[in-house]
Design a protein around this motif. Structure first.
Motif, PDB file in Angstrom:
ATOM      1  N   UNK A 131       6.219 -12.678  43.907  1.00 20.51           N
ATOM      2  CA  UNK A 131       4.910 -12.664  43.241  1.00 20.51           C
ATOM      3  C   UNK A 131       3.830 -12.071  44.136  1.00 20.51           C
ATOM      4  N   UNK A 132       2.821 -11.466  43.517  1.00 21.27           N
ATOM      5  CA  UNK A 132       1.697 -10.917  44.279  1.00 21.27           C
ATOM      6  C   UNK A 132       0.460 -11.736  43.961  1.00 21.27           C
ATOM      7  N   UNK A 133       0.194 -12.726  44.809  1.00 17.91           N
ATOM      8  CA  UNK A 133      -0.911 -13.644  44.536  1.00 17.91           C
ATOM      9  C   UNK A 133      -2.261 -12.937  44.494  1.00 17.91           C
ATOM     10  N   UNK A 134      -2.408 -11.884  45.309  1.00 14.96           N
ATOM     11  CA  UNK A 134      -3.708 -11.185  45.370  1.00 14.96           C
ATOM     12  C   UNK A 134      -4.065 -10.560  44.018  1.00 14.96           C
ATOM     13  N   UNK A 135      -3.027 -10.161  43.274  1.00 10.25           N
ATOM     14  CA  UNK A 135      -3.309  -9.478  42.004  1.00 10.25           C
ATOM     15  C   UNK A 135      -3.400 -10.443  40.822  1.00 10.25           C
ATOM     16  N   UNK A 136      -3.128 -11.705  41.064  1.00  9.29           N
ATOM     17  CA  UNK A 136      -3.122 -12.654  39.947  1.00  9.29           C
ATOM     18  C   UNK A 136      -4.517 -12.810  39.359  1.00  9.29           C
ATOM     19  N   UNK A 138      -8.165 -18.877  44.993  1.00  7.71           N
ATOM     20  CA  UNK A 138      -9.605 -19.091  45.115  1.00  7.71           C
ATOM     21  C   UNK A 138      -9.889 -20.413  45.838  1.00  7.71           C
ATOM     22  N   UNK A 139      -9.116 -21.444  45.478  1.00 10.16           N
ATOM     23  CA  UNK A 139      -9.311 -22.746  46.128  1.00 10.16           C
ATOM     24  C   UNK A 139      -9.066 -22.624  47.630  1.00 10.16           C
ATOM     25  N   UNK A 140      -7.992 -21.941  47.979  1.00  7.49           N
ATOM     26  CA  UNK A 140      -7.668 -21.757  49.395  1.00  7.49           C
ATOM     27  C   UNK A 140      -8.781 -20.987  50.114  1.00  7.49           C
ATOM     28  N   UNK A 141      -9.222 -19.889  49.521  1.00  4.24           N
ATOM     29  CA  UNK A 141     -10.256 -19.086  50.185  1.00  4.24           C
ATOM     30  C   UNK A 141     -11.550 -19.867  50.369  1.00  4.24           C
ATOM     31  N   UNK A 144       2.630 -23.349  48.641  1.00  2.00           N
ATOM     32  CA  UNK A 144       2.953 -22.900  47.276  1.00  2.00           C
ATOM     33  C   UNK A 144       2.790 -21.383  47.178  1.00  2.00           C
ATOM     34  N   UNK A 145       1.697 -20.896  47.758  1.00  2.00           N
ATOM     35  CA  UNK A 145       1.444 -19.456  47.680  1.00  2.00           C
ATOM     36  C   UNK A 145       2.530 -18.662  48.406  1.00  2.00           C
ATOM     37  N   UNK A 146       3.020 -19.194  49.517  1.00  3.44           N
ATOM     38  CA  UNK A 146       4.041 -18.397  50.205  1.00  3.44           C
ATOM     39  C   UNK A 146       5.366 -18.458  49.461  1.00  3.44           C
ATOM     40  N   UNK A 147       5.636 -19.593  48.809  1.00  4.26           N
ATOM     41  CA  UNK A 147       6.864 -19.624  47.992  1.00  4.26           C
ATOM     42  C   UNK A 147       6.765 -18.627  46.831  1.00  4.26           C
ATOM     43  N   UNK A 148       5.583 -18.552  46.267  1.00  7.12           N
ATOM     44  CA  UNK A 148       5.359 -17.612  45.162  1.00  7.12           C
ATOM     45  C   UNK A 148       5.600 -16.179  45.661  1.00  7.12           C
ATOM     46  N   UNK A 205      -2.629 -19.911  37.384  1.00 11.32           N
ATOM     47  CA  UNK A 205      -2.710 -21.023  38.345  1.00 11.32           C
ATOM     48  C   UNK A 205      -2.687 -20.527  39.770  1.00 11.32           C
ATOM     49  N   UNK A 206      -1.849 -19.505  40.008  1.00 11.44           N
ATOM     50  CA  UNK A 206      -1.781 -18.937  41.360  1.00 11.44           C
ATOM     51  C   UNK A 206      -3.151 -18.362  41.746  1.00 11.44           C
TER      52      UNK A 206
END
Ligand code: ARG
Length: 588
Positions: A489-494, A568-571, A480-484, A562-563
């Motif tokens: 999208x920049x997941x790190x900044x979410x 956080x869940x992934x880490x 999901x994160x890579x699709x984002x 959500x991202x």
């Protein structure tokens, strides 16, 4: 940063105090009734007698003080006097954001880092690794990683079995087979060959052959004992052969442990302390601890409070030979002198418990360790087959570790190949990574001291409390994160947002338990607590995932929240599986 339970208890304690009661009554605990509340506090029940008041009255007064609480969304006093609590989504999101920003999710350094030595693995050279060694390696490695993560200075030592009769047996068998080798020529003064006169497979055949023969042939056994004695007393040719045995075995062991993702800082063995034994024995005699009993040198270790018989610890046999525990005691002496650990943890089969009790008592009594040095025996149970008996090959023999791992790799490959969308090579590598999670999680999710049943079908299943299930969850999140990211999208900044729905909040509540979980897992040397934690998280995540169209969400801010939660869940999951000693593939 504070553990989540402590952070919310703080608010409750404040309320008890404001209402005129002892702060300490405000301890919050996880809910016994998850259908009614997220957390609870039983302080009003505990305080009723002391304050001569009905518990419900105390609970109501305390609840009154929490009407405007920033921590609790609702505080309900329910008969007979419980306080049922729901967390404020804003507070929860704030706590998690802080976790997400801090290194190690806010885990603080211990006030004083401890020096810890972990003795695990314990293979015997020249013998193939078998499933019995698997548990020590898996559990020891995880405990080492957890203690290190908790901020301690940890050293892992493999403590090879490289000095006993087994060495004499191999030497004797070699001599029978090839008496002409220079190693057996007493008059030989030249340099011995650099290469060993055997390969690892030959060695692995030689040892069992010698061992079997010594059981039937007493003259042969005599010879093996003499060879052991000569080796230990420095006969040149025997030492040279022994060096070959060690080199060939260790190279093979390193390969095997590497496959298991197990790494030792020290590759020491029983032989390393040989020269320390005479002095240790002298000190034990001089201190009046060791005495002769029927020719053997022993130290009494029984205590008055014993409820079972603890036999004396034998230091030297009547022929002056040292024993398994002599090398263990000398190793303790060496570790204290060279490393000075505050604590030593032994991860060994629980059938050696009495033995370690003797060794520890002897080490304390004779002053090998400081009074405050902790000695801990972490005994693990047996890995059984589906028949409930110790795991064997189909033919009933001892299962080699290599064969066992190859079998799981194959089962896992079969499953991955079934719905394979990846190239053959990648499928093979992925199968190995997932198979390792199956073995390790299957082992570590049980309390170490318990026996467990090694069930390949269950362990490799992608559903249920298994390693592959955890990995599937992680891979799903990564995808999901890579699709984002692909969509720009920049997941790190979410940024995390307060939960709106229940599934989302449930996941957040699980994640918030990280610091408490780490503290428990470290203090109780209990990797199964890490497993239980990530299993709950995986379940909470999958529930949330099934209830939510994450990437299709039109409200950008909501989606971003959500991202951030997924990140956080992934880490956290990645950190936890690393503590367990395995990793996740990119896709499955
Ligand atoms: N080599 C031993 C065995 O196979 C295990 C070693 C355990 N560690 C120790 N310090 N005694 O039984």
């Amino acid at each position: 940063m504070k553990k989540f339970l402590d952070a919310i208890s703080e608010e409750m304690k404040e309320a008890f105090q404001q209402a005129g009661y002892d702060r300490e009554l405000g301890k919050v605990t996880p809910s016994n009734r998850p259908d009614l509340c997220e957390y609870q506090c039983n302080g009003a029940m505990a305080g009723a007698k002391r304050y001569k008041k009905a518990p419900i009255m105390i609970a109501q007064e305390v609840a009154g003080k929490l009407e405007d609480s920033q921590v609790f969304e609702s505080v309900e006093a329910v008969p007979p006097g419980f306080l049922n609590l729901k967390l404020s989504p804003i507070f929860l999101a704030g706590y998690l954001s802080e976790m997400a920003e801090k290194p190690k999710f806010g885990l603080e350094r211990p006030e004083k880092a401890k020096k810890i030595l972990i003795d695990y693995g314990g293979p015997n050279v020249a013998k193939p690794l078998h499933v019995g060694h698997l548990r020590s390696a898996i559990i020891g490695e995880s405990i080492k990683r957890i203690a290190r993560f908790a901020g301690h200075d940890v050293t892992g030592d493999i403590h090879l079995g490289d000095w006993g009769l087994q060495m004499g047996l191999i030497i004797t068998e070699l001599r029978e087979r090839e008496p002409g080798l220079a190693y057996f020529d007493d008059g030989f003064t030249g340099e011995y060959p650099e290469d060993a006169p055997f390969t690892i497979s030959e060695l692995e055949e030689i040892y069992p052959a010698a061992s079997a023969r010594s059981k039937e042939d007493s003259a042969y056994k005599e010879k093996a004992m003499e060879a052991t004695y000569k080796l230990q007393n420095g006969v040149r040719g025997y030492r040279a052969l022994w060096n070959h045995i060690i080199c060939v075995s260790v190279a093979d062991l390193k390969k095997n442990y590497e496959k298991l993702n197990v790494e030792f800082d020290l590759w020491k063995g029983e032989s390393d302390v040989h020269d320390l034994i005479p002095q240790m024995v002298e000190e034990m005699k001089a201190g009046g601890y060791a005495y002769l009993s029927e020719g053997a040198l022993v130290v009494d270790v029984k205590e008055e409070s014993d409820t079972r018989e603890i036999p004396p610890c034998m230091i030297l046999k009547s022929d002056g030979a040292s024993l398994y525990n002599t090398t263990d005691l000398a190793t303790i002496k060496e570790r204290m002198e060279k490393i000075g650990p505050d604590e030593m943890i032994y991860v060994v089969d629980k059938r050696q418990e009495l033995y370690f009790e003797q060794v520890f008592r002897c080490a304390r009594k004779t002053g090998l360790v400081k009074p405050e040095t902790k000695l801990k025996f972490l005994g693990f149970g047996t890995m059984n087959g589906k028949d409930g008996k110790p795991f064997k090959t189909r033919e009933g023999g001892v299962m080699r570790l290599e064969s066992l791992l190859a079998e799981i790799d194959e089962v896992m490959y079969g499953k991955i190949a079934q719905n394979r969308s990846m190239p053959e090579e990648e499928a093979k590598d992925t199968a190995k990574v997932v198979a390792l999670s199956a073995v390790k999680y299957g082992d570590l999710s049980n309390q170490a001291s318990k026996d467990y049943i090694f069930d390949i079908d269950r362990f490799t299943s992608s559903e249920g409390d298994t390693g592959p299930y955890i990995l599937y969850t992680l891979v799903r999140i990564k995808s999901i994160l890579s699709k984002y990211a692909e969509a720009g999208g920049a997941a790190e900044d979410a940024a995390l947002r307060p939960a709106e729905g229940d599934p989302e909040k449930a996941l957040m509540l699980e994640l918030a338990g990280f610091l408490g979980m780490i503290e428990n897992a470290y203090e109780e040397t209990a990797p199964h607590k890490v497993c239980a934690y990530i299993y709950d998280i995986a379940n909470a995540f999958n529930h949330f995932y099934h209830e939510t169209k994450i990437l299709a969400e039109e409200d950008a801010a909501k989606k971003e929240g959500w991202i951030a939660l997924l990140m956080l869940t992934k880490n956290i999951l990645e950190t936890c599986i690393d503590l367990l000693g395995f990793s996740a593939p990119e896709r499955m």
